[in-house]
Each structure stands twice: as C-alpha cells, then as structure tokens.
Scaffold this motif. Structure first.
Motif, mmCIF file in Angstrom:
data_model
loop_
_atom_site.group_PDB
_atom_site.id
_atom_site.type_symbol
_atom_site.label_atom_id
_atom_site.label_comp_id
_atom_site.label_asym_id
_atom_site.label_seq_id
_atom_site.Cartn_x
_atom_site.Cartn_y
_atom_site.Cartn_z
ATOM 1 N N ILE A 175 5.065 5.680 -5.029
ATOM 2 C CA ILE A 175 5.400 5.733 -6.464
ATOM 3 C C ILE A 175 4.378 6.593 -7.212
ATOM 4 O O ILE A 175 4.753 7.412 -8.059
ATOM 5 C CB ILE A 175 5.496 4.314 -7.057
ATOM 6 N N ARG A 176 3.102 6.446 -6.892
ATOM 7 C CA ARG A 176 2.072 7.286 -7.519
ATOM 8 C C ARG A 176 2.338 8.767 -7.221
ATOM 9 O O ARG A 176 2.253 9.623 -8.095
ATOM 10 C CB ARG A 176 0.679 6.869 -7.052
ATOM 11 N N GLY A 177 2.709 9.067 -5.950
ATOM 12 C CA GLY A 177 3.012 10.444 -5.566
ATOM 13 C C GLY A 177 4.188 11.020 -6.327
ATOM 14 O O GLY A 177 4.170 12.182 -6.737
ATOM 15 N N LYS A 185 0.832 -1.209 0.000
ATOM 16 C CA LYS A 185 0.000 0.000 0.000
ATOM 17 C C LYS A 185 0.866 1.258 0.000
ATOM 18 O O LYS A 185 0.641 2.170 -0.798
ATOM 19 C CB LYS A 185 -0.907 -0.015 1.231
ATOM 20 N N ARG A 215 5.214 10.039 -9.350
ATOM 21 C CA ARG A 215 4.774 10.217 -10.747
ATOM 22 C C ARG A 215 3.878 11.445 -10.900
ATOM 23 O O ARG A 215 4.012 12.187 -11.875
ATOM 24 C CB ARG A 215 4.057 8.968 -11.237
ATOM 25 N N GLU A 216 2.988 11.656 -9.947
ATOM 26 C CA GLU A 216 2.088 12.809 -10.015
ATOM 27 C C GLU A 216 2.850 14.129 -9.962
ATOM 28 O O GLU A 216 2.362 15.145 -10.444
ATOM 29 C CB GLU A 216 1.071 12.752 -8.867
ATOM 30 N N ARG A 229 2.853 1.702 -3.377
ATOM 31 C CA ARG A 229 1.994 2.203 -4.461
ATOM 32 C C ARG A 229 1.700 3.689 -4.274
ATOM 33 O O ARG A 229 1.740 4.462 -5.228
ATOM 34 C CB ARG A 229 0.700 1.403 -4.521
ATOM 35 N N PHE A 230 1.405 4.085 -3.036
ATOM 36 C CA PHE A 230 1.136 5.487 -2.731
ATOM 37 C C PHE A 230 2.368 6.346 -3.030
ATOM 38 O O PHE A 230 2.272 7.407 -3.650
ATOM 39 C CB PHE A 230 0.723 5.637 -1.257
#
Length: 182
Positions: A144-146, A138, A148-149, A141-142
């Motif tokens: 890596i997403r952060g 969890k 990328r964003e 993912r949070f």
C-alpha cells in the motif's frame, strides 16, 4: 437529458469464469505455470456505457478503465499489453478493483512499475480485494505504501470526489471482510 460514462472492465485472469470447485484447481495450476509463461494470463476487455440523468454534465463521456484480478507479478510483456489496451481506451480515470496483488507474491516491483506508468496517464484509484487482505501485515503495508508513493489513491473504506468544472463524482473503496468471500 441523460449523460453517460464509459466504463471499461479491464484485464482479469480467465480462471474466474469457471465453477467454484474448478476455480481452486485452476488457480493452483495457473499459479504454478504463471512464473514459467506469464503471458498465458488471458486479458479480457468488456465495455459498458452507464447512462443516467444523475451524472453531472461535466462528466458526460467520462471514461473509466477498470483493472481487476491481476494476481501478482505480470511479466513485462503483459504490462506492455495492459498499458497498450488502456492507452487505446483513453481513460479519464483508472480504478484497480482488487486482487492486483496476491498473497504468494513477495516482489511487488512489477506491480509498482505498472501503477507508476498508469498514474502518468490519469488519476488511479485502488480498492482492496480479498487477496490484498490475505497479504501478511508487513507485505500489505509495503504494498500500500508503494502504491501511494507512486501516486495511486488508495480507497480503504473511504471515498474521494473527482471534480470537473465545479461538479463532481465520487469514487468509493469498500474493504469487504474476508468472511464474506467464498
């Protein structure tokens, strides 16, 4: 004719210069002290010049700043130091080469702010270290997403070409399985 790329290895915690047995103890001490006085994380700067006839002419003098082993939540004062050193170096690209986060960190917002600030300066690439791999699914993912964003190019067993004047260099990120770390 040889062309060169300047490569600056950027901040990492001082405990990486110790012997392996001491490293474990010092990590524990560092982690327990860091929230109280995070400015104690020592910043080290090394500069290397890589020369090769294989470097495309468009990349002669290209400057890469590398950040490694920040291990979590740098204080605002540390972030200011990182950004100032990077500004002084004037990189064309920034690579974050693992252990930007740490498996004990639950709040990634200071890392996200740093990543966002760096992305405003130039292209930023990120490759996993063992500590990112140790994050819970969890949290990973949070995290890596952060990244990328905020504009970071995450290289998880992949590569990207950076082009200049029709010539390119390739940045690769290899996720080394945890069993190969000691």
């Amino acid at each position: 004719m040889k062309k060169s790329i300047s490569f600056s290895k950027r901040p990492y915690a001082a405990y990486h210069d110790t012997l392996y047995g001491e490293k474990q103890l010092i990590k524990r001490v560092f982690r327990s002290i860091a929230p109280l006085c995070p400015e104690n994380a020592m910043l080290r700067t090394s500069e290397y010049i890589v020369s090769s006839a294989k470097i495309p002419a468009s990349f002669d003098g290209f400057r890469i700043a590398q950040l490694s082993d920040l291990h979590g939540n740098p204080s605002p004062k540390c972030v200011q130091k990182f950004v100032q050193r990077i500004n002084d170096f004037k990189p064309d690209a920034i690579v974050i080469t693992g252990d930007f986060a740490d498996e004990w960190i639950q709040d990634f917002h200071s890392l996200f702010r740093l990543a966002e600030t760096l992305c405003k300066k130039c292209t930023v690439y990120f490759a996993y270290g063992n500590h990112e791999q140790k994050l819970s699914t969890k949290n990973r993912r949070f995290f890596i997403r952060g990244l990328r964003e905020r504009g970071v190019h995450v290289l998880n067993n992949r590569s990207e070409k950076l082009e200049r004047n029709g010539e390119n260099i390739t940045f690769c990120g290899i996720r080394v399985p945890l069993r190969f770390y000691r």
